[in-house]
Each structure stands twice: as structure tokens, then as C-alpha cells.
Design an enzyme around this catalytic site. Structure first.
Site, PDB file in Angstrom:
ATOM      1  CG  ASP A 207       8.891  -4.993  -2.114  1.00 55.00           C
ATOM      2  OD1 ASP A 207       9.791  -4.966  -1.261  1.00 55.00           O
ATOM      3  OD2 ASP A 207       8.127  -5.971  -2.266  1.00 55.00           O
ATOM      4  CD  GLU A 257       2.629  12.054 -16.411  1.00 59.73           C
ATOM      5  OE1 GLU A 257       2.025  12.226 -15.322  1.00 59.73           O
ATOM      6  OE2 GLU A 257       2.331  11.139 -17.207  1.00 59.73           O
TER       7      GLU A 257
HETATM    8  C1  NOJ Z   1      11.401  -6.962   0.022  1.00 57.18           C
HETATM    9  C2  NOJ Z   1      11.063  -6.240   1.288  1.00 57.18           C
HETATM   10  O1  NOJ Z   1      12.176  -5.458   1.671  1.00 57.18           O
HETATM   11  C3  NOJ Z   1      10.716  -7.301   2.296  1.00 57.18           C
HETATM   12  O2  NOJ Z   1      10.583  -6.764   3.588  1.00 57.18           O
HETATM   13  C4  NOJ Z   1       9.467  -8.002   1.848  1.00 57.18           C
HETATM   14  O3  NOJ Z   1       9.192  -9.065   2.724  1.00 57.18           O
HETATM   15  C5  NOJ Z   1       9.612  -8.562   0.435  1.00 57.18           C
HETATM   16  N1  NOJ Z   1      10.220  -7.649  -0.461  1.00 57.18           N
HETATM   17  C6  NOJ Z   1       8.271  -8.939  -0.147  1.00 57.18           C
HETATM   18  O4  NOJ Z   1       7.511  -7.802  -0.407  1.00 57.18           O
END
Ligand code: NOJ
Length: 547
Positions: A207, A257
Site C-alpha cells: 500500500d 529467503e
Molecule cells: C491505498 C488503498 O488502496 C486505499 O484504500 C487506502 O485508503 C489508502 N491507500 C491509504 O492506506
């Protein structure tokens, strides 16, 4: 070439994204859960996906749909237990389906034990050093250190903690940003990667992968100054800094790993697009999302440019490219394609339409679905990985009519009148024609489903040869059988038609126009809609096989 096994399994995989709270609810509490997913493995196997990507299932107050993680090495009790996780992954693996889990390294939740410790500890303490704290301005620090910085969900990006200090949150206030210069933070994430890898996960979706490394000057710039910085230089204080890749070199060592090595795909909204290649490099995360098709109009020229550029980039980075039309952050593509072009706004937002609660401009549902099916069939014939989002195989559209009081997405509350948010693509999916939540669970769903959901349920579409579910099943089955090397040739065609050929003679011809065109020679394998006599109708894609 069958679905790939071994270390390269991901290169041309079909990956199905599950938003766990909205997939299947086994215990009837309104929230989808891990036993629910385990109970639907047969469905996933029949659909023909190679892997599942699971959005966050960790303990969370759901301030941002689970992207606010309280504990990275546990399961939200409302979704199950670690034993349920093991059972789910066991069932997926037994069906030959890999599992990719979401990892959220830019920020934790404000309930994470480290953030709670930071709040309890004084300024300058090791506890505060794990996050991005700053003294406020003004005599007692009562003013924000960067008053006009706007978070990604709207509203201020700094929040005061009451003792003159403030913390940075690029997203909601419940999502404090980690300080990635802190060794404990780095070590803890390596521990988390090993924790899930040891439990058998095959990979990670990372993310906001482009925000971890930060370098904030003593005098913080204004938002306008920040916005003016050329991100291509890799020196922006917050986004896509070059040194972020040092972090991923360390992650790669952990992935390697394992046998086969764990894989990763970066969510990195970077610009210019060539900066994506570094996230996708074999020494780093290995693959990165390309969201270009997701932002494009249904237009042959736009698609051709995007496909060409991304295949070139993939070849240069040594990775394979990714294709995405829908996910949990954007208006579903069956809806986007039924709306007029979005002007300068990225198509994913369709803000005005959402703000009007789906009334303005008028949605052409049939056209949206026709185009979505055509676009998807073209995409599934391209080299690289295809990322699908739960429900798109049903041709599900965005739900624009969720009552305000039922909305959950922080963007709705933080951007009043500007953004309605992303709940409309997160409504629990319909499994049956009837029932309290159309088969999602035994009670009502956590986000209300509209009446029309029954008609696009799995039950309604199963066995209907013309349904979108049947199209996806047929396409994924054939894709597995036909998969070829990662090259693509363009067969000359009219401007509003794209005609591509894979090395083994597998072809896709997509007619983006509205008038029928002559159907090229070849054995017809599959079409996104009914074909005319020797004709490929408008907004339709066909797969052909040349001898
Ligand atoms: C991207 C994620 O796909 C989204 O749903 C989220 O709100 C933001 N990153 C923050 O984590």
C-alpha cells in the site's frame, strides 16, 4: 502454456482482489470474514483465477476500511482468527490458488500499540521517533507546523497531540505516518513479512509504496510549494523519493529467503510513468500496478498508447506489466464506461456523478456493461498480470444510492460536498437472487445493497451462457490454455479497432467504435457480445485463433 508454477508464477497471473469485509459473511454479523472466503474457494477455482489478493483483514477500527491497521500480525476478531487464516490459505492452496496479502507500511492506525506509546511518551522520546512528529508553531505549539497541508482524504495533514507537538498523517488522522528512518520500524516490517510468509502467503500488495521515505526540511514548505516540486527528480519531501528503494532492497532479501521467493506488487501512483519501473525491478518489489487503463476513456487510441508504453516499460524493468480496471478505490468500470467522458478529471473519480447520487449525467447501464466486457476481454488477452476486483465478473456496477448515514469512507466525511467516497464499489457482493443480503450472509450487509443486486447475483448468472460470469469463466479458462510468451504484435486495423496477436496466434480484436466492422479471419474462440454474420459489432471484442 498452462498457468505458471515455480518462481515465475506471477508474471501472467490472473489475480482476484477480495475486499474481505464485503465478500462473504459466514457468521451473519453483516461483515464478511475469512471463513466466508474459505467457503467460496470452489467459486474462485471455477472462475479460474490464479491468485487472490486480500485487502487488509487485520484488527482495525475501520477508520479507512481496514487500511488503518492496529496489529500487523493478527486477524480482526470480527473476521476470524489466525486459525481461520490458516484454514483459508489451506483451502486456497489445495485448489491451486495463491494468496497475496495487503501490507500497509506507510502508516499504522492510531490504535496501534506503538502510536499509543508515542502519545503517552514525551517529546523527543524513542516512542515518538517511530512516527513523524513535529513541534507546532506559535508560542506553545498551538499552530500546525504546516497549516495548509491537505491530506489525501481532505482536511489537514497534521494533528495536534496536546503538548505542542503534531503528527503527520498523509491520509486520515487515524492513520499516523511511520518514520521509516527509524530502525525499529524497518525491523518490525521485516518481521511482519516473515510472519505471513512463514504462514504460507505467496506475496504482498504494498500500500502507498511510494510514500515511505520522507525528508522534511526544518522549515516546512507550503502546500503550493510542495505541489510545485518536480516529482521526477526523486527529491520530493514526501512522495517517490529515490531512497525508498533501499527499503525494498531489504524486503527483497526477505522474499528471497523463501522458495519460491515471495512476490510483491507496489501500489505506487507515480509520475512520470517511467518512475514505476524502479518499484517493479527484480531487486525491489518485482511488480508495480499500472493504473493507466483504469484512468483512460474507452478509446482505441488511448488504449493503444497505454498498452504500448507499459509493455515497453515492463520489458525495460524485466518485470511483467499489470492491468487493472477496477479496485476498491474507484468507480466500477461497468459504470464508468456508461458515463460520458470525464473531461480533465481522472475517470476513476466520476465525482459529479457520485455527488448527484447517480443521476447526473445519465448513466447508460447497458452501454457501460457492453464496453466493460469488451475492454476486459481485450485486457485478458494482453501479456502480463490481470488484476480483477470482486464483483466485476458479475458485471456489477457502482452503487450510487447509499444513504449518507450509511456511508463509511472517510473521504465522505472529510470532504463534504466534494467527494462522496468509495463505498459504492465496496457494497457486499450478491450471491443469490433473494435473501436478507443476497446470499452474502444470513443477516443484512454492513453497507446496504440495492434492489437490483439480485439480478446480477452469482445465482442469477450461473448457467446463463450470455452472462458476464459465464464470459469471465470462459475467458479465464481459455487464457490459461492459450497463455504465450510476453510479446505482443499489432495487426494493422482501422483507428477505432485494436487488433493484437500473441506469439502462438491467439488474437483479440476490439471494436471501440459503434458501427460493425468486418470480422477478421480466424477461428472464433469467444466474444464479449453477440457477433453478426461475418461482423464484429460496435463496442465488442472477439478472440480468434490463427492456425
Ligand atoms: C491505498 C488503498 O488502496 C486505499 O484504500 C487506502 O485508503 C489508502 N491507500 C491509504 O492506506
Amino acid at each position: 502454456m498452462a498457468a505458471q508454477n515455480g518462481a515465475d508464477w506471477w508474471r501472467q497471473a490472473t489475480v482476484y482482489q477480495i475486499y474481505p469485509r464485503s465478500f462473504a459473511d459466514a457468521n451473519g454479523d453483516g461483515l464478511g470474514d475469512l471463513p466466508g472466503i474459505a467457503s467460496r474457494v470452489d467459486y474462485l477455482a471455477r472462475l479460474g483465477v490464479d491468485a487472490v489478493w486480500l485487502s487488509p483483514f487485520y484488527p482495525s477500527a475501520l477508520a479507512d476500511g481496514g487500511y488503518d491497521v492496529d496489529d500487523y500480525r493478527n486477524v480482526d476478531p470480527r473476521l476470524g482468527t489466525l486459525d481461520d487464516f490458516d484454514a483459508m490459505i489451506g483451502a486456497l492452496h489445495a485448489a491451486g490458488i495463491k494468496l497475496i496479502v495487503d501490507i500497509v507500511p506507510n502508516h499504522s492506525s492510531n490504535r496501534h500499540e506503538w502510536f499509543q506509546a508515542a502519545l503517552a511518551a514525551p517529546k523527543g522520546s524513542p516512542e515518538r521517533d517511530r512516527y513523524v512528529f513535529r513541534d507546532g508553531l506559535g508560542e506553545n505549539g498551538e499552530l500546525s507546523p504546516a497549516p495548509d497541508w491537505v491530506s489525501a482524504f481532505g482536511g489537514p495533514a497534521w494533528t495536534a497531540v496536546g503538548d505542542g507537538q503534531w503528527y503527520l498523517h498523509l491520509f486520515a488522522p487515524e492513520q499516523p505516518d511511520f518514520n521509516w528512518r527509524n530502525e525499529e520500524v524497518r525491523e518490525d516490517f521485516l518481521k511482519t513479512l516473515r510472519f505471513w510468509s512463514d504462514r504460507g502467503v505467496d506475496g504482498f500488495r504494498v500500500d502507498v509504496a511510494h510514500a515511505l521515505a520522507k525528508d522534511l526540511p526544518a522549515d516546512l514548505p507550503s502546500q503550493a510549494q510542495l505541489d510545485a516540486i518536480d516529482k521526477a527528480t526523486g527529491t520530493h519531501p514526501l512522495w517517490d523519493r529515490d531512497e525508498v528503494h533501499e527499503i525494498y532492497t531489504g524486503w527483497r532479501a526477505v522474499f528471497d529467503e523463501y522458495d519460491p521467493p515471495r512476490i510483491a506488487v507496489a501500489e505506487a501512483w507515480v509520475n512520470p510513468p517511467w518512475r514505476r519501473a524502479r518499484y517493479a525491478s527484480a531487486a525491489g518489489l518485482g511488480q508495480a500496478f499500472n493504473f493507466d487503463l483504469l484512468e483512460a476513456d474507452f478509446d482505441a487510441g488511448a488504449f493503444k498508447g497505454i498498452i504500448t508504453e507499459n509493455l515497453e516499460q515492463a520489458a525495460a524493468s524485466g518485470s511483467s506489466t499489470t492491468w487493472v480496471f477496477s479496485n476498491h478505490d474507484v468507480v466500477r468500470h461497468a459504470t464508468r464506461y456508461g458515463l460520458p467522458p470525464n473531461g480533465d478529471q481522472p475517470r476513476k473519480y466520476n465525482r459529479a456523478w457520485l455527488l448527484s447520487r447517480g443521476t447526473e449525467p445519465e448513466l447508460d447501464t447497458a452501454r457501460g456493461l457492453r464496453r466493460a466486457r469488451a475492454a476486459t476481454l481485450l485486457m485478458l488477452a494482453l501479456p502480463g498480470s490481470a488484476y480483477l476486483y470482486q464483483g466485476e465478473e458479475l458485471g456489477l456496477g457502482e452503487v450510487a444510492t447509499i444513504p449518507d448515514g450509511a456511508r463509511q469512507d472517510p473521504t465522505f466525511v472529510r470532504s463534504p460536498g466534494v467527494d462522496v467516497g468509495r463505498d459504492g464499489c465496496r457494497v457486499p457482493i450478491p450471491w443469490t437472487v433473494e435473501g436478507p443480503s443476497f446470499g452474502f450472509g444470513s443477516g443484512p450487509a454492513h453497507l446496504p445493497q440495492p434492489d437490483w443486486f439480485g439480478k446480477v447475483s452469482v445465482e442469477a448468472e450461473d448457467g446463463d451462457a450470455g452472462s458476464t460470469l459465464s464470459l469471465y469463466r470462459a475467458a479465464l479458462g481459455l487464457r490459461r490454455e492459450l497463455q504465450a510468451d510476453e510479446t505482443l504484435a499489432w495487426v494493422p486495423s482501422r483507428d477505432d479497432v485494436l487488433h493484437v496477436r500473441r506469439a502462438n496466434g491467439w488474437e483479440a480484436v476490439a471494436n471501440f467504435g459503434t458501427a460493425p466492422v468486418a470480422l477478421p479471419e480466424g477461428e472464433v474462440l469467444l466474444a464479449s457480445g453477440p457477433l453478426g454474420e461475418g461482423e464484429l459489432p460496435g463496442e465488442t471484442t472477439v478472440w480468434l485463433k490463427q492456425a
